[in-house]
Structure formats: structure tokens, C-alpha cells
Design a protein around this motif. Structure first.
Motif, short mmCIF file in Angstrom:
data_model
loop_
_atom_site.label_atom_id
_atom_site.label_comp_id
_atom_site.label_asym_id
_atom_site.label_seq_id
_atom_site.Cartn_x
_atom_site.Cartn_y
_atom_site.Cartn_z
N THR A 232 75.66 71.24 86.71
CA THR A 232 74.68 71.72 87.68
C THR A 232 74.20 70.56 88.53
O THR A 232 74.46 69.40 88.22
CB THR A 232 73.44 72.33 86.98
N VAL A 233 73.46 70.91 89.57
CA VAL A 233 72.83 69.85 90.37
C VAL A 233 71.66 69.30 89.56
O VAL A 233 71.15 69.96 88.66
CB VAL A 233 72.35 70.39 91.73
N GLY A 235 68.63 68.46 90.62
CA GLY A 235 67.28 68.89 91.02
C GLY A 235 67.28 69.36 92.45
O GLY A 235 68.33 69.44 93.09
N VAL A 239 70.12 69.75 95.70
CA VAL A 239 70.37 71.02 96.41
C VAL A 239 70.25 70.77 97.91
O VAL A 239 71.12 71.17 98.70
CB VAL A 239 69.35 72.11 96.00
N GLN B 85 71.87 76.83 89.27
CA GLN B 85 71.95 75.53 89.94
C GLN B 85 73.31 74.87 89.83
O GLN B 85 73.43 73.66 89.76
CB GLN B 85 70.86 74.61 89.42
N LYS B 86 74.36 75.72 89.80
CA LYS B 86 75.71 75.14 89.86
C LYS B 86 76.07 74.90 91.32
O LYS B 86 75.71 75.69 92.19
CB LYS B 86 76.72 76.11 89.24
N ARG B 87 76.78 73.82 91.54
CA ARG B 87 77.16 73.48 92.92
C ARG B 87 77.91 74.63 93.58
O ARG B 87 77.66 74.95 94.73
CB ARG B 87 78.08 72.24 92.93
N GLU B 88 78.80 75.27 92.81
CA GLU B 88 79.60 76.38 93.36
C GLU B 88 78.70 77.51 93.85
O GLU B 88 78.98 78.19 94.83
CB GLU B 88 80.57 76.94 92.30
N ILE B 90 75.54 77.20 94.87
CA ILE B 90 74.79 76.79 96.07
C ILE B 90 75.71 76.90 97.30
O ILE B 90 75.31 77.38 98.35
CB ILE B 90 74.24 75.36 95.88
N TYR B 101 67.24 77.29 99.75
CA TYR B 101 67.63 77.47 98.35
C TYR B 101 66.69 76.61 97.51
O TYR B 101 66.68 75.38 97.62
CB TYR B 101 69.08 77.00 98.17
N ILE B 103 65.35 75.73 93.59
CA ILE B 103 65.65 75.96 92.17
C ILE B 103 64.37 75.94 91.34
O ILE B 103 63.46 75.16 91.59
CB ILE B 103 66.72 74.98 91.60
#
Lengths: 248, 123
Positions: A232-233, A235, A239, B85-88, B90, B101, B103
Motif C-alpha cells: 500500500t501507499v 500515507g 497518495v 490504499q493500494k497503488r493500483e 488509487i 482521494y 485515505i
């Protein structure tokens, strides 16, 4: 072939012969037939034990090749435990944030209340023209200082209330994690039903294997530290960076 | 400005509603998933949509796609507020036409910044 059938075929003639020999007082022959019959029973018993052993072996093999069950036992239980720990930690955090904010806001409210009471008494004295010039100067200074203080105190209380408001996000986040645990319990239930079927019906041991990987786009809820391995990112900043790299 | 807040958890809807009210945005309505939200959007002259991603029924990403596919709603600014919150994900949201967006968990400041940015851009 059942035990009963075996007894009814060969054993009957042996039994008849045994009775006949006993009636004729032919002890030696009778003993011989009796031995034959006993040996036959032993061999039937051995056959039955062999059959049971094979059944048990098949069932046990069934247990070990059912990856869903071994998955539940080895991974999912620990996964559920970690998720529930995460729920405890989030609720603990939210409760502490709320309690800290309340503990900080209450003395501010108490102070505002006691100052209002103090000012009110002086104000009544002023209205009833019962205040000398020196007392009025003191009252004015006090009022000015309290008004300045209240401005800051009200902002502080509002900040604490906002902290309490935001701390309530734990309900959403833990709710999503708990939904995952419920899903896991349901999977476990399905696996146990499958296990009962395997144990009750030999030969049908393969259960459909559950997909382990959540597709990248599918909603997965909050990432539970130490449990969810997907990337995941880090934070909100990442993003924002990612979106700006995409032209946002 | 009329805003629709979509989240399956009522506590999160209330949090967002209170934060928006703090920013002077009082005209809000609520829905608990995309299936409930879409007809409200189609009939309700909303100006802005704030939605979660992970919801039973219709998810936030599907709601976003439905909004973009609807000629009367296609220009509506949409803000996703989600624990995904996975890059894919987003990237997927960006490609589907999301305007912001956020989180979870998030702060009041983050919400304010994203709203300012969205409306600055949308004009």
C-alpha cells in the motif's frame, strides 16, 4: 461382502457338521471343526479391521490434502487473531484519544464557568451602583483579561471536540476488519462442513480451493499491520504524489 | 452547495458531515451505498459527491464510474474517502475520473485541503 453373509454360507455347513459330530460323541472331529470355525471368525475380523484401517487412512489423507482446512488451521486462525488484536488496538487508541480530550476540555470548561460566576457577581454589584471607582478599575481589567482568555479557551474546547469527533472513525475501520473476520469464520464453517463430508464419504476428498489473492482493485478494507501483506501507499502524502504524477 | 455523503458506516457519515459543517458546508444528505446514492444523485441536483470505496451493494469506485457514465452527472466533482490504499486502486480511481482521494484515518485539515483543491480546479 458383509460379515453376516460369510457366516451364513460356509459356516452353516461346518456348524451342522459340528452338531452332528457332537451328537455322535466324536470329540476329536468336533474339536477340529470348532477350531476351523474360530479361525474363520478371526479371518473375518481381520478383514473388517483392514477395511476400517483403509477407510481411516483415506479419510486422514483427505484431511491433509484439503488445503482449505490446513490453510484455516495454519494461517487463517493466526490471521483472525492479528485482526482482532488490531481492533483492540484501534478501539484502545480511540478511547484514549477521547478520554484525553475530555480530560483536557473539562478543566477549561470549569475555569470558564468559575470566571463567569465571578464576573457575574461583580457585574451585579456594578448594576446596583454598589462599586467604588477602584473596584470598577479592577473589574474592567479582570473582564478584559477573562475575555481574552475565553477566546482561546473556546477555540481549545472546540479543538478537543473535533479530536473526539475524528476519534470515532475507529468504528468504520474496525467494522471493516471485523467483517473480514466474520468472512473467515464463515469459510471455516464451510471447511468443517466439507471435512464432515470427507469423513462420511470416502473418495470425495477434494474440496474447491479458495483463491488466496485479493485482486488488486477489489476493496479489501483497512490494511492490518502484520497480517495483510499487500503493498500500500505509506500515507496521504504518497497518495498526493501518486495522483500528481498522474497529472492531478 | 448540496453535498451527498456515501458510506456504509453511519459514524463515518456523521464525522464527514460534522467536518463539512465546520467548513461552512451545511447542505448535506447521506446514503449508505452506491445503489442508494445513484438515484439520489440522478434526482437530487447535488453539486458534490463524497464517497467511501468499500461498501456492500455498489462500491464507491463503481458509483464513480456510474456518475462519469451518466451525462447529467459526468462533471460532478467526486472525492473518495477510503481505507483502500493500494497503488493500483488509487490509479484505478484516477483513471475513473476521481477529483480527490483521501485515505482513512484522515484529519480535518486534509479534508479542507482536498476540498479547496477540488473547487479551485473545478472553479
Amino acid at each position: 461382502m458383509s460379515c453376516e453373509n460369510i457366516l451364513s454360507e460356509d459356516s452353516l455347513s461346518l456348524a451342522k457338521s459340528l452338531v452332528k459330530n457332537i451328537q455322535q460323541k466324536n470329540q476329536e472331529k468336533a474339536d477340529q471343526i470348532l477350531n476351523q470355525l474360530t479361525q474363520k471368525d478371526d479371518s473375518i475380523l481381520l478383514q473388517e479391521i483392514g477395511k476400517l484401517t483403509r477407510d481411516l487412512h483415506t479419510a486422514l489423507n483427505g484431511f491433509s490434502i484439503d488445503s482449505r482446512i490446513s490453510g484455516v488451521a495454519e494461517q487463517d486462525f493466526s490471521d483472525a487473531r492479528e485482526r482482532l488484536h488490531y481492533v483492540i488496538s484501534l478501539t484502545d487508541q480511540a478511547a484514549n484519544t477521547t478520554l484525553n480530550s475530555v480530560e483536557e476540555a473539562v478543566p477549561l470548561c470549569d475555569q470558564m464557568h468559575s470566571r463567569v460566576t465571578e464576573i457575574k457577581a461583580s457585574w451585579e454589584k456594578f448594576l446596583s451602583r454598589d462599586m467604588c471607582a477602584e473596584e470598577f478599575r479592577k473589574f474592567s481589567r479582570q473582564l478584559e483579561s477573562y475575555l481574552q482568555g475565553w477566546e482561546g479557551d473556546v477555540v481549545s474546547v472546540k479543538q478537543r471536540l473535533n479530536e473526539i469527533l475524528l476519534a470515532q472513525d475507529f468504528q468504520d475501520l474496525t467494522g471493516q476488519v471485523l467483517h473480514r473476520v466474520i468472512e473467515l469464520v464463515e469459510n471455516l464453517e464451510a471447511s468443517l462442513v466439507g471435512l464432515i463430508k470427507v469423513a462420511g464419504k470416502k473418495g470425495n476428498t477434494a474440496l474447491q480451493q479458495k483463491g488466496e489473492n485479493i485482486p488488486d482493485i477489489e476493496a479489501a478494507g483497512p490494511k492490518v499491520p502484520g497480517v495483510d501483506k499487500w503493498k500500500t501507499v505509506s500515507g496521504q502524502d504518497e497518495v498526493d504524489d501518486l495522483l500528481s504524477s498522474l497529472g492531478f | 452547495m448540496k453535498i451527498l455523503i456515501v458510506d456504509d458506516f453511519s459514524t463515518m457519515r456523521r464525522i464527514i458531515k460534522n467536518l463539512l459543517r465546520d467548513l461552512g458546508l451545511n447542505n448535506t444528505s447521506e446514503a449508505d451505498d452506491g445503489n442508494t446514492a445513484l438515484p439520489m444523485l440522478q434526482n437530487g441536483s447535488f453539486d458534490f459527491l463524497v464517497t467511501d470505496w468499500n461498501m456492500p451493494g455498489m462500491t464507491g469506485i463503481d458509483l464513480l464510474k456510474a456518475v462519469r457514465a451518466d451525462e447529467n452527472l459526468s462533471n460532478m466533482p467526486v472525492l473518495l474517502v477510503t481505507a483502500e490504499q493500494k497503488r493500483e486502486q488509487i490509479i484505478e480511481a484516477a483513471q475513473a475520473g476521481v477529483n480527490g482521494y483521501i485515505i482513512k484515518p484522515f484529519t480535518a485539515q486534509t479534508l479542507k485541503e482536498k476540498l479547496d483543491k477540488i473547487f479551485e480546479r473545478v472553479g
